[in-house]
Write an enzyme that holds these catalytic residues in place. Structure first.
Site, PDB file in Angstrom:
ATOM      1  N   HIS A 191       2.658  -0.004 -14.785  1.00 21.28           N
ATOM      2  CA  HIS A 191       3.443   1.150 -15.071  1.00 21.28           C
ATOM      3  C   HIS A 191       2.875   1.977 -16.203  1.00 21.28           C
ATOM      4  O   HIS A 191       3.196   3.249 -16.124  1.00 21.28           O
ATOM      5  CB  HIS A 191       4.606   0.491 -15.591  1.00 21.28           C
ATOM      6  CG  HIS A 191       5.742   1.014 -14.745  1.00 21.28           C
ATOM      7  ND1 HIS A 191       5.990   0.750 -13.430  1.00 21.28           N
ATOM      8  CD2 HIS A 191       6.669   1.985 -14.806  1.00 21.28           C
ATOM      9  CE1 HIS A 191       7.110   1.208 -13.103  1.00 21.28           C
ATOM     10  NE2 HIS A 191       7.431   2.108 -13.963  1.00 21.28           N
ATOM     11  N   GLU A 434       7.307   3.749   4.741  1.00 24.15           N
ATOM     12  CA  GLU A 434       6.067   3.158   4.197  1.00 24.15           C
ATOM     13  C   GLU A 434       5.771   1.748   4.758  1.00 24.15           C
ATOM     14  O   GLU A 434       4.812   1.119   4.130  1.00 24.15           O
ATOM     15  CB  GLU A 434       6.348   3.163   2.562  1.00 24.15           C
ATOM     16  CG  GLU A 434       7.758   2.763   2.115  1.00 24.15           C
ATOM     17  CD  GLU A 434       8.198   2.808   0.719  1.00 24.15           C
ATOM     18  OE1 GLU A 434       7.050   3.153  -0.054  1.00 24.15           O
ATOM     19  OE2 GLU A 434       9.254   2.721   0.346  1.00 24.15           O
ATOM     20  N   ASP A 458       2.449   2.684  -0.431  1.00 22.89           N
ATOM     21  CA  ASP A 458       2.867   1.420   0.156  1.00 22.89           C
ATOM     22  C   ASP A 458       2.310   1.545   1.714  1.00 22.89           C
ATOM     23  O   ASP A 458       2.129   0.319   2.108  1.00 22.89           O
ATOM     24  CB  ASP A 458       4.364   1.238   0.106  1.00 22.89           C
ATOM     25  CG  ASP A 458       4.619   0.667  -1.317  1.00 22.89           C
ATOM     26  OD1 ASP A 458       3.689   0.020  -2.014  1.00 22.89           O
ATOM     27  OD2 ASP A 458       5.755   0.685  -1.591  1.00 22.89           O
ATOM     28  N   CYS A 505       4.869  11.778   0.230  1.00 22.44           N
ATOM     29  CA  CYS A 505       4.608  11.709  -1.525  1.00 22.44           C
ATOM     30  C   CYS A 505       3.899  10.533  -1.462  1.00 22.44           C
ATOM     31  O   CYS A 505       3.486   9.876  -0.730  1.00 22.44           O
ATOM     32  CB  CYS A 505       6.056  11.538  -1.792  1.00 22.44           C
ATOM     33  SG  CYS A 505       7.143  10.116  -1.433  1.00 22.44           S
TER      34      CYS A 505
END
Lengths: 581, 112
Positions: A191, A434, A458, A505
């Site tokens: 992250h 996804e 994903d 995206c």
């Protein structure tokens, strides 16, 4: 000069003074203070000495009471050490005459003392070095206070060097002053790495231990393009990197000049370029880079770094901030996209998942924790009257999930209506595409939705069955894989047939390598990291739709990832040599 | 005003043998420097070739004076005599607790 190799997680070059945070979170101090700060610094030292003495006294009294006088004696000695006049004299002199910072003076003097003891032959005496280290740490603790917080209160340009930074520490770095950062641990999927990209500051992680080799104020170079960190750089290296940084700035400045121009192809087709954001503060980056809106607002940060669930108002506050700042431009808010392990209070059911990416996460988790889900939906709905808010559900794999989610949304709307809370009843509802299963059923999905957004990160992972965090198979993870390109093509066609807007995206749409392909596949909306928007806009404004369509047709004929990738690279290079990297 | 002749500064020197089996360790060094600090005189302590400030616990420790070592105490100042006398006494008596013993000795020190 010392070169360290790590993992490049955010591009660019940063050159600056080191701000070092060590394993225990101690900030390793800067060396010098300014002349007019000397008196204040001496004062600070006095206070730290007094505070240290008080703490030692308290320890002594407690130990004496609990264990007996003999044990307390050591603290009497420590007490004498912190109050030692010789020590104090040396410290004062260093601060007053040499303008050392109290922290640096303390480290220097006490480490010198410790060295003397370490050198003594008798084991008893050599072990006294530990007592001195103890005194040093205590004084430093008192001098630095709650130093971790200082990270967010930096007031001069620095590069941050740390053992580790939590995502929230990273997010709170002040972009005006923090030019880049390096952490000893961490990987590309972490992250912290994502946040670094979002902050648009050069960053390198996973260098391995090196903090003992630097001290505050040292000049350090971070090469975020190649994952390099250079300590004590020589003049030539500094000059080379200064030049590099200068060129990058020029390039950025050129691209920024595109900010107020529309993303329109050479043949006049308007493309919507949206920003992906993680933190509310990033809306500013979206605006700076000329985004047409927020295409993906990840809301996970609300849940991270805290052990309590965010309240409805906490959700609302941050959504409202983003929506208001975007002033009427679309903002697509994605509901919770985390695994159960990351959300406070949802994990007791399953203690450990063998395959978290195939487990209870995202929409699945939300549908199993309705109070949590309702809280977020209510907040989004409340924010919907402030601008153009759209809601998006992640990781949908079956029609049933989307129906349940929409039903719940309807429920929450009724609640709000009863309470007389205003919201937009026609809020557009969409989903992330996804999971390959969703692409297979996409014709049905688009009938029930106002928009879809292909989440490539994903989608690639699930299509190719690759965990990109696993080094052994990570090379299979490739946005250029023909299977991925075909799935995007299917989704885009279905959306067009149903006249439902479709967006892409993810990292794929943030890379100029894929812009032509995506436009050629029929995409008219792309959502990218804000920093990538100017480059993508540049591509859009250079190409024509027929050109892009030809590229897409050709790419769909190719049989393996490498061919697709090379082909796209060449095409881009042909049209825009300066972007072909 | 004429400068004060240095001859007038009182000086005092004394020698004493370390008797603590551990030498000048933490506790003795603490007591020594603490006592030294109560005098206005400058106090220098020597052991072999090492010469340190008697008022600094760090320096006194760094003497690393072992059991049986001879240490030299030099005081310079108005209370030089008192200082050397008191410090010699401290070492000779093998570093007793400084405060007058208030507790009833009988219940503490006669264990074993």
């Amino acid at each position: 000069m010392q070169r360290l190799e790590g993992i490049a997680v955010s591009p660019g070059v940063a050159i600056g003074e080191a701000f070092v945070v060590d394993h225990e979170g101690f900030r390793i101090p800067r060396r010098f203070v300014t002349r007019d700060a000397v008196e204040a610094e001496l004062d600070r030292l006095s206070q730290a000495v007094d505070a240290s003495a008080e703490q030692i006294e308290r320890n002594r009294d407690r130990v004496c009471a609990e264990l007996g006088k003999e044990y307390g004696a050591i603290f009497t000695a420590h007490l004498q050490m912190v109050r030692d006049r010789k020590l104090r004299g040396e410290l004062d002199e260093m601060i007053r005459d040499r303008h050392y910072s109290p922290e640096y003076a303390v480290s220097r003097v006490l480490r010198r003392y410790a060295k003397v003891f370490e050198g003594l032959e008798s084991r008893y005496f050599s072990e006294r070095a530990n007592d001195i280290v103890d005194i040093e740490k205590r004084l430093l603790r008192n001098l630095l206070g709650r130093r971790r917080e200082e990270l967010s209160h930096v007031t001069s340009p620095v590069v941050v060097l740390a053992h580790n930074l939590t995502p929230s520490e990273t997010a709170n770095l002040d972009r005006r002053f923090v030019r880049g950062f390096v952490t000893e641990i961490g990987g590309p999927g972490g992250h912290t790495a994502i946040v670094a990209g979002a902050l648009e500051i050069p960053a390198v992680v996973g260098t391995g231990p090196f903090l003992t080799d630097v001290s505050g104020g040292d000049l350090v170079i971070i090469d975020g393009d190649h994952g390099l960190v250079i300590l004590q750089p020589d003049e030539e290296t500094i000059a080379r990197y200064r030049h590099e940084a200068e060129e990058q700035r020029t390039m950025r400045a050129r691209l920024v000049s595109l900010r107020d121009l529309p993303a329109e192809t050479a043949d006049g087709v308007r493309i919507q370029l949206l920003g992906n954001i993680e933190f509310p503060g990033e809306v500013d980056h979206c605006l700076e880079h000329g985004a047409d809106g927020v295409g993906l607002y990840r809301t996970e940060f609300l849940y991270l770094g805290t052990d309590k669930r965010p309240s409805e108002d906490e959700h609302y506050e941050v959504y409202a901030q983003v929506v208001k700042t975007m002033g009427g431009r679309p903002v697509v808010i994605r509901t919770l996209d985390l695994g159960a392990d990351k959300v406070p209070g949802t994990n007791p059911v399953l203690d450990e998942e063998a395959n978290p990416f195939l487990g209870l996460r995202s929409i699945r988790l939300s549908l199993r924790n309705l109070p949590l889900f309702r809280t977020q939906l209510r907040a989004i709905l409340r924010a919907s009257v402030l601008g153009d808010v759209r809601i998006m559900f992640p990781l949908v794999s079956t029609l049933l999930e989307i129906r349940q989610a929409k039903m719940l949304l309807g429920d929450v709307m009724e609640d709000l209506e009863e309470r007389g809370v205003p919201f937009n009843r026609d809020i557009p509802v969409g989903m992330m595409v996804e999971v390959p299963a969703a692409v297979m059923m996409i014709d049905q999905f688009v009938q029930e939705l106002d928009f879809i957004s292909v989440g490539t990160n994903d989608l690639i992972q699930y299509t190719l069955a690759v965990d990109r965090g696993n080094r052994d198979v990570a090379s299979l993870y490739n946005a250029s894989d023909p299977a991925v390109v075909k799935l995007i093509d299917m989704a885009a066609r279905a959306a067009r047939r149903a006249q439902v807007p479709v967006n892409v995206c993810g990292q794929m749409s943030s890379s100029t390598s894929y812009t032509m392909l995506l436009l050629g596949l029929g995409l008219r909306q792309l959502s990218a990291t804000p920093a990538a928007i100017p480059e993508i806009k540049k591509v859009c404004r250079t190409v024509t739709i027929p050109q892009c369509e030809a590229v897409a047709v050709r790419a769909l004929e190719l049989e393996n990832a490498r061919d697709v990738k090379n082909y796209l690279k060449e095409e881009l290079k042909r049209l825009l040599p300066e972007l072909g990297h | 005003m004429p400068r004060m002749p240095t001859m007038n500064v009182k000086q005092s020197v004394a020698h004493v043998v370390m008797r603590d089996p551990l030498g000048m360790h933490m506790r003795p060094a603490q007591l020594f420097s603490e006592l030294a600090t109560t005098f206005t005189s400058e106090i220098v302590v020597r052991c072999d070739t090492v010469k340190v400030d008697g008022k600094s616990i760090f320096e006194v420790l760094a003497l690393a004076a072992e059991c049986g070592a001879v240490i030299t105490i030099e005081a310079k100042g108005d209370d030089a005599d008192q200082a050397t006398a008191a410090l010699v006494e401290l070492v000779e008596n093998n570093f007793p607790e400084p405060t007058p013993v208030k507790d009833n000795k009988a219940d503490g020190d006669t264990t074993g």
